[in-house]
Scaffold this motif. Sequence first.
Motif, PDB file in Angstrom:
ATOM      1  N   HIS A  36     105.249  39.312  -4.579  1.00  0.00           N
ATOM      2  CA  HIS A  36     104.573  38.553  -3.638  1.00  0.00           C
ATOM      3  C   HIS A  36     105.411  39.714  -2.020  1.00  0.00           C
ATOM      4  N   HIS A  37     106.553  39.396  -2.323  1.00  0.00           N
ATOM      5  CA  HIS A  37     107.774  40.158  -1.322  1.00  0.00           C
ATOM      6  C   HIS A  37     107.053  41.737  -1.407  1.00  0.00           C
ATOM      7  N   LEU A  38     107.093  42.425  -2.258  1.00  0.00           N
ATOM      8  CA  LEU A  38     106.528  43.655  -2.248  1.00  0.00           C
ATOM      9  C   LEU A  38     105.385  44.279  -1.311  1.00  0.00           C
ATOM     10  N   ILE A  39     104.483  42.628  -2.013  1.00  0.00           N
ATOM     11  CA  ILE A  39     103.051  43.254  -1.051  1.00  0.00           C
ATOM     12  C   ILE A  39     103.253  42.836   0.540  1.00  0.00           C
ATOM     13  N   GLU A  68      99.350  33.131 -13.990  1.00  0.00           N
ATOM     14  CA  GLU A  68      99.306  31.185 -14.018  1.00  0.00           C
ATOM     15  C   GLU A  68      99.662  31.177 -12.684  1.00  0.00           C
ATOM     16  N   GLU A  69     101.301  30.942 -12.484  1.00  0.00           N
ATOM     17  CA  GLU A  69     101.474  30.745 -11.237  1.00  0.00           C
ATOM     18  C   GLU A  69     101.425  31.640 -10.226  1.00  0.00           C
ATOM     19  N   LEU A  70     100.753  32.265 -10.293  1.00  0.00           N
ATOM     20  CA  LEU A  70     100.318  33.132  -8.838  1.00  0.00           C
ATOM     21  C   LEU A  70      98.517  32.763  -8.481  1.00  0.00           C
ATOM     22  N   LYS A  71      97.874  32.080  -9.684  1.00  0.00           N
ATOM     23  CA  LYS A  71      96.428  32.148  -9.617  1.00  0.00           C
ATOM     24  C   LYS A  71      97.159  30.502  -8.990  1.00  0.00           C
ATOM     25  N   ARG A  72      97.516  29.486  -9.093  1.00  0.00           N
ATOM     26  CA  ARG A  72      97.532  28.350  -8.851  1.00  0.00           C
ATOM     27  C   ARG A  72      98.423  28.108  -7.487  1.00  0.00           C
ATOM     28  N   LEU A  73      98.623  29.772  -7.209  1.00  0.00           N
ATOM     29  CA  LEU A  73      99.232  29.429  -5.120  1.00  0.00           C
ATOM     30  C   LEU A  73      98.557  29.336  -4.348  1.00  0.00           C
ATOM     31  N   GLY A  74      96.962  30.044  -5.139  1.00  0.00           N
ATOM     32  CA  GLY A  74      95.663  29.768  -4.595  1.00  0.00           C
ATOM     33  C   GLY A  74      95.277  31.359  -2.961  1.00  0.00           C
ATOM     34  N   GLN A  75      95.305  31.577  -2.137  1.00  0.00           N
ATOM     35  CA  GLN A  75      94.900  32.964  -1.533  1.00  0.00           C
ATOM     36  C   GLN A  75      95.506  33.433  -0.735  1.00  0.00           C
ATOM     37  N   SER A  76      96.412  32.699  -0.692  1.00  0.00           N
ATOM     38  CA  SER A  76      98.117  33.318   0.141  1.00  0.00           C
ATOM     39  C   SER A  76      98.175  33.985  -0.884  1.00  0.00           C
ATOM     40  N   HIS A  77      98.358  34.032  -2.586  1.00  0.00           N
ATOM     41  CA  HIS A  77      99.063  35.260  -3.682  1.00  0.00           C
ATOM     42  C   HIS A  77      97.711  35.715  -4.064  1.00  0.00           C
ATOM     43  N   SER A  78      96.828  36.397  -3.527  1.00  0.00           N
ATOM     44  CA  SER A  78      95.349  36.783  -3.732  1.00  0.00           C
ATOM     45  C   SER A  78      95.960  38.261  -4.434  1.00  0.00           C
ATOM     46  N   GLN A  79      96.907  38.863  -2.868  1.00  0.00           N
ATOM     47  CA  GLN A  79      96.662  40.490  -2.957  1.00  0.00           C
ATOM     48  C   GLN A  79      97.861  40.284  -4.236  1.00  0.00           C
ATOM     49  N   ALA A  80      98.858  39.253  -4.639  1.00  0.00           N
ATOM     50  CA  ALA A  80     100.155  39.408  -5.578  1.00  0.00           C
ATOM     51  C   ALA A  80      99.329  39.325  -6.613  1.00  0.00           C
ATOM     52  N   LEU A  81      98.271  38.433  -6.744  1.00  0.00           N
ATOM     53  CA  LEU A  81      97.909  38.407  -8.240  1.00  0.00           C
ATOM     54  C   LEU A  81      97.227  39.463  -8.572  1.00  0.00           C
ATOM     55  N   GLU A  82      95.932  40.122  -7.995  1.00  0.00           N
ATOM     56  CA  GLU A  82      95.769  41.705  -8.109  1.00  0.00           C
ATOM     57  C   GLU A  82      96.795  42.655  -8.825  1.00  0.00           C
ATOM     58  N   ALA A  83      98.701  42.246  -8.158  1.00  0.00           N
ATOM     59  CA  ALA A  83      99.286  43.512  -8.299  1.00  0.00           C
ATOM     60  C   ALA A  83      99.828  43.229  -9.606  1.00  0.00           C
ATOM     61  N   ALA A  84      99.790  41.594 -10.067  1.00  0.00           N
ATOM     62  CA  ALA A  84     100.095  41.227 -11.366  1.00  0.00           C
ATOM     63  C   ALA A  84      99.030  41.832 -12.059  1.00  0.00           C
ATOM     64  N   HIS A  85      98.121  41.858 -11.958  1.00  0.00           N
ATOM     65  CA  HIS A  85      97.375  42.596 -12.987  1.00  0.00           C
ATOM     66  C   HIS A  85      97.542  43.776 -13.641  1.00  0.00           C
ATOM     67  N   LYS A  86      98.204  44.404 -12.725  1.00  0.00           N
ATOM     68  CA  LYS A  86      98.738  45.689 -13.103  1.00  0.00           C
ATOM     69  C   LYS A  86      99.171  46.250 -14.013  1.00  0.00           C
ATOM     70  N   GLY A 140     114.805  41.867  -3.098  1.00  0.00           N
ATOM     71  CA  GLY A 140     114.437  42.254  -1.817  1.00  0.00           C
ATOM     72  C   GLY A 140     115.061  42.092  -0.803  1.00  0.00           C
ATOM     73  N   LEU A 141     115.561  42.576   0.600  1.00  0.00           N
ATOM     74  CA  LEU A 141     115.374  42.346   1.150  1.00  0.00           C
ATOM     75  C   LEU A 141     114.691  43.523   2.801  1.00  0.00           C
ATOM     76  N   ARG A 142     113.668  42.497   2.812  1.00  0.00           N
ATOM     77  CA  ARG A 142     112.831  43.109   4.184  1.00  0.00           C
ATOM     78  C   ARG A 142     112.657  44.266   3.137  1.00  0.00           C
ATOM     79  N   ASN A 143     112.581  45.188   3.982  1.00  0.00           N
ATOM     80  CA  ASN A 143     111.439  46.679   3.276  1.00  0.00           C
ATOM     81  C   ASN A 143     112.619  47.857   2.235  1.00  0.00           C
ATOM     82  N   ALA A 144     113.470  46.398   1.585  1.00  0.00           N
ATOM     83  CA  ALA A 144     115.259  47.147   1.215  1.00  0.00           C
ATOM     84  C   ALA A 144     115.111  46.733  -0.105  1.00  0.00           C
ATOM     85  N   LEU A 145     115.387  46.945  -1.308  1.00  0.00           N
ATOM     86  CA  LEU A 145     115.500  46.707  -2.494  1.00  0.00           C
ATOM     87  C   LEU A 145     116.911  47.892  -2.793  1.00  0.00           C
TER      88      LEU A 145
END
Length: 285
Positions: A36-39, A68-86, A140-145
Motif C-alpha cells: 500500500h505504501h508503494l502504491i 486476504e487481509e487486503l481484501k478485508r480492508l475494502g475499497q481503499s486498498h483495492s490497488q494494493a490488492l491488485e498489485a499483491a496478486h501480481k 519505506g519513508l515517503r518516496n524512498a526505501l
Amino acid sequence: MAVKKQKRHRKIVRFFTACFGFRQPYKVLCDGTFVHHLIENRITPADEALSKTLSAPVKLFTTKCVIEELKRLGQSHSQALEAAHKLVVARCDHDKRNSADVCIMDIIGEKNSEHFFVATQDVDLRKKLREVPGVPLIFGLRNALFLEPPSAFQREFVKASEEGRSHMTESEYKMLKKGANNLLETEGTRNSSNENDDLEDQRLETQTVKQKHNTTEGLGMKDRPQFKRKKAKGPNPLSCKKKKSSHNPSSISKKESEEGKDSVRSRSRKRKRSRGAKKPLQIDS
C-alpha cells in the motif's frame, strides 16, 4: 547523500550475505502495508526500486494471508490488492486465514531458513523480527526505501556463532580423542612388527655371512679379491707440446742468404777468352 545511503545499504547486504548465506536474486517478502505504501507514494515498478536499494536483482513474494487481509480492508486498498496478486505467493500452511504479521512470523521461523528480506511498514512486526537472527528489514519513508542495519541481537548472535565455530564441541572432542587413540595403537603395532622384521633380517644376514665364510675357507679362497695397484705412468705424448728448437731461425736464414750470394758470385766469375787469331810459331833455321 544518495551515495552515502547506497554505500550503507551495500555494507548491510554484505553483512547478511557473509554471515547468513544470502544469495542473489534476493527474495523479498512484502506485507500489505508495504504494498500500500508503494502504491500511495508511486514507487513503481516495485522490483526496480527494491533492486536499486539492494544493488542486486530481487524477486518479490507475498502470502495468501496478506492477500486476504487486503481484501478485508475494502475499497481503499483495492490497488494494493491488485498489485499483491501480481507477486509470487509464498506457501503458508494455514487452514484458517491468520493476520499478516502472524503469517510472516510463521514463514520466517526461528532462523529464516528461506533467506527472506522482509518489507513492511508495521513497526511492531519489525520489532519482533529484530529478535530473529538473519532477517534483514526494509521499510519505506515517503518516496524512498531504506534497509535497516543489523540489530544488536543479530550482531551478538553472529559473534557467538563465530566463537563457537572456533572451539570444538564435546562430540567433536570425543571423536578427535578416539581417532588419536586408534592412531597410537596402530603406530604401536606397526613399530613392534617393524622391530620383529629387523631382528629377523639381522639373523638372516649373520647366517649368510657365516655360510659364505665357511665356503671360502673350505675352497681355500680369499675373502676379497686382490687388485693390482696402478703405477704412475709417463705423460701422454699426444697431449704434450712439441719442444722448440734452440737455433735462432733468423741466423739460419742469414746463413742461407749468404751462401746463396756466394754461389751467385762464383757462377758469375767466368773466364774470358780472347777471340784474336793465334800467331804461328816461328822455327829458327
